[in-house]
Design a protein around this motif. Sequence first.
Motif, short mmCIF file in Angstrom:
data_model
loop_
_atom_site.label_atom_id
_atom_site.label_comp_id
_atom_site.label_asym_id
_atom_site.label_seq_id
_atom_site.Cartn_x
_atom_site.Cartn_y
_atom_site.Cartn_z
N ALA A 1 23.25 94.52 22.75
CA ALA A 1 22.52 93.57 22.31
C ALA A 1 21.20 93.84 22.11
CB ALA A 1 22.98 92.27 23.04
N LYS A 2 20.29 93.21 21.47
CA LYS A 2 18.90 93.47 21.54
C LYS A 2 18.21 92.61 22.35
CE LYS A 2 18.09 95.49 16.88
NZ LYS A 2 19.59 95.74 16.35
N VAL A 3 17.42 92.99 23.02
CA VAL A 3 16.45 92.03 23.86
C VAL A 3 15.71 91.45 22.97
CG1 VAL A 3 14.87 92.11 26.03
CG2 VAL A 3 17.06 93.75 25.89
N VAL A 4 15.28 89.98 23.20
CA VAL A 4 14.59 89.47 22.38
C VAL A 4 12.99 89.45 23.04
CG1 VAL A 4 13.71 87.18 21.51
CG2 VAL A 4 16.08 87.76 21.46
N GLU A 5 12.31 90.19 22.10
CA GLU A 5 10.85 90.21 22.53
C GLU A 5 9.87 89.05 22.37
OE1 GLU A 5 9.86 92.90 24.54
OE2 GLU A 5 11.69 93.89 24.18
N ARG A 6 9.42 88.28 23.19
CA ARG A 6 8.53 87.05 22.94
C ARG A 6 7.12 87.34 22.96
NH1 ARG A 6 9.83 82.78 26.41
NH2 ARG A 6 9.06 81.52 24.80
N ALA B 1 28.28 83.30 21.22
CA ALA B 1 27.10 82.36 21.20
C ALA B 1 25.97 83.54 20.36
CB ALA B 1 26.66 82.29 22.59
N ASP B 2 24.94 82.83 19.96
CA ASP B 2 23.88 83.77 19.30
C ASP B 2 23.07 84.41 20.37
OD1 ASP B 2 24.86 82.88 16.92
OD2 ASP B 2 23.23 81.55 16.45
N TYR B 3 22.66 83.71 21.48
CA TYR B 3 22.05 84.29 22.35
C TYR B 3 22.49 84.19 23.77
CZ TYR B 3 18.26 84.20 19.12
OH TYR B 3 17.41 84.29 17.78
N PHE B 4 22.27 84.84 24.77
CA PHE B 4 22.41 84.83 26.21
C PHE B 4 21.34 85.12 26.73
CE2 PHE B 4 27.31 86.65 27.39
CZ PHE B 4 27.84 85.59 26.92
N ILE B 5 20.85 84.17 27.70
CA ILE B 5 19.78 84.16 28.57
C ILE B 5 20.27 84.49 29.93
CG2 ILE B 5 17.67 83.26 29.51
CD1 ILE B 5 17.66 81.21 27.01
N ILE B 6 19.56 85.53 30.65
CA ILE B 6 20.03 85.88 31.98
C ILE B 6 18.83 85.85 32.90
CG2 ILE B 6 21.10 87.65 33.52
CD1 ILE B 6 22.12 88.77 30.71
N CYS B 7 18.85 85.18 33.97
CA CYS B 7 17.83 85.07 35.00
C CYS B 7 18.33 84.98 36.23
CB CYS B 7 16.80 84.11 34.47
SG CYS B 7 17.66 82.20 34.66
N HIS B 8 17.53 84.87 37.22
CA HIS B 8 17.85 84.62 38.69
C HIS B 8 16.85 83.84 39.69
CE1 HIS B 8 15.90 88.45 39.59
NE2 HIS B 8 15.68 88.02 40.76
N GLY B 9 17.21 83.29 40.38
CA GLY B 9 16.54 82.52 41.37
C GLY B 9 16.58 83.28 42.81
N ASN B 10 15.98 82.90 43.66
CA ASN B 10 15.87 83.60 45.23
C ASN B 10 16.58 82.69 46.24
OD1 ASN B 10 14.56 85.99 44.31
ND2 ASN B 10 12.66 84.68 44.37
N GLY C 1 25.85 89.05 15.45
CA GLY C 1 26.80 90.31 14.82
C GLY C 1 27.47 91.14 16.03
N ILE C 2 27.37 90.64 17.44
CA ILE C 2 28.06 91.34 18.39
C ILE C 2 29.04 90.58 19.06
CG2 ILE C 2 27.71 92.32 20.81
CD1 ILE C 2 24.65 93.04 19.54
#
Length: 114
Positions: A108-113, A35-44, A30-31
Amino acid sequence: MIQPDELMALAVDAAEDKKAMNVIALNLRGISLVADYFIICHGNSETQVQAIATEIRKRAEENGARLRGMEGMDTARWVLVDLGDVVVHVFHRDDREYYNIERLWSDAKVVERV
């Protein structure tokens, strides 16, 4: 065919298994038409960023998802894994802070798992 919700959960699990930091899944329904979902993360480190992206690709393909594209593996500063309904952004820690794409998608809403 794997559903977007399942694919999102699978990608999050794969990232977490490779010790990705601050993993966030955003529900873009709806935004955005991207895509339906974006996943964002990081590594060091560049090595960790590559390991995270590779694990996500591997798990997605093992579960019947089609990899549409993967960019940025050569420099491993910002790797984009395009799985169609789910797009994963794997950043190097410094670059995540610089680009701050969570702010761009603040609607966007953060997906709570659980």
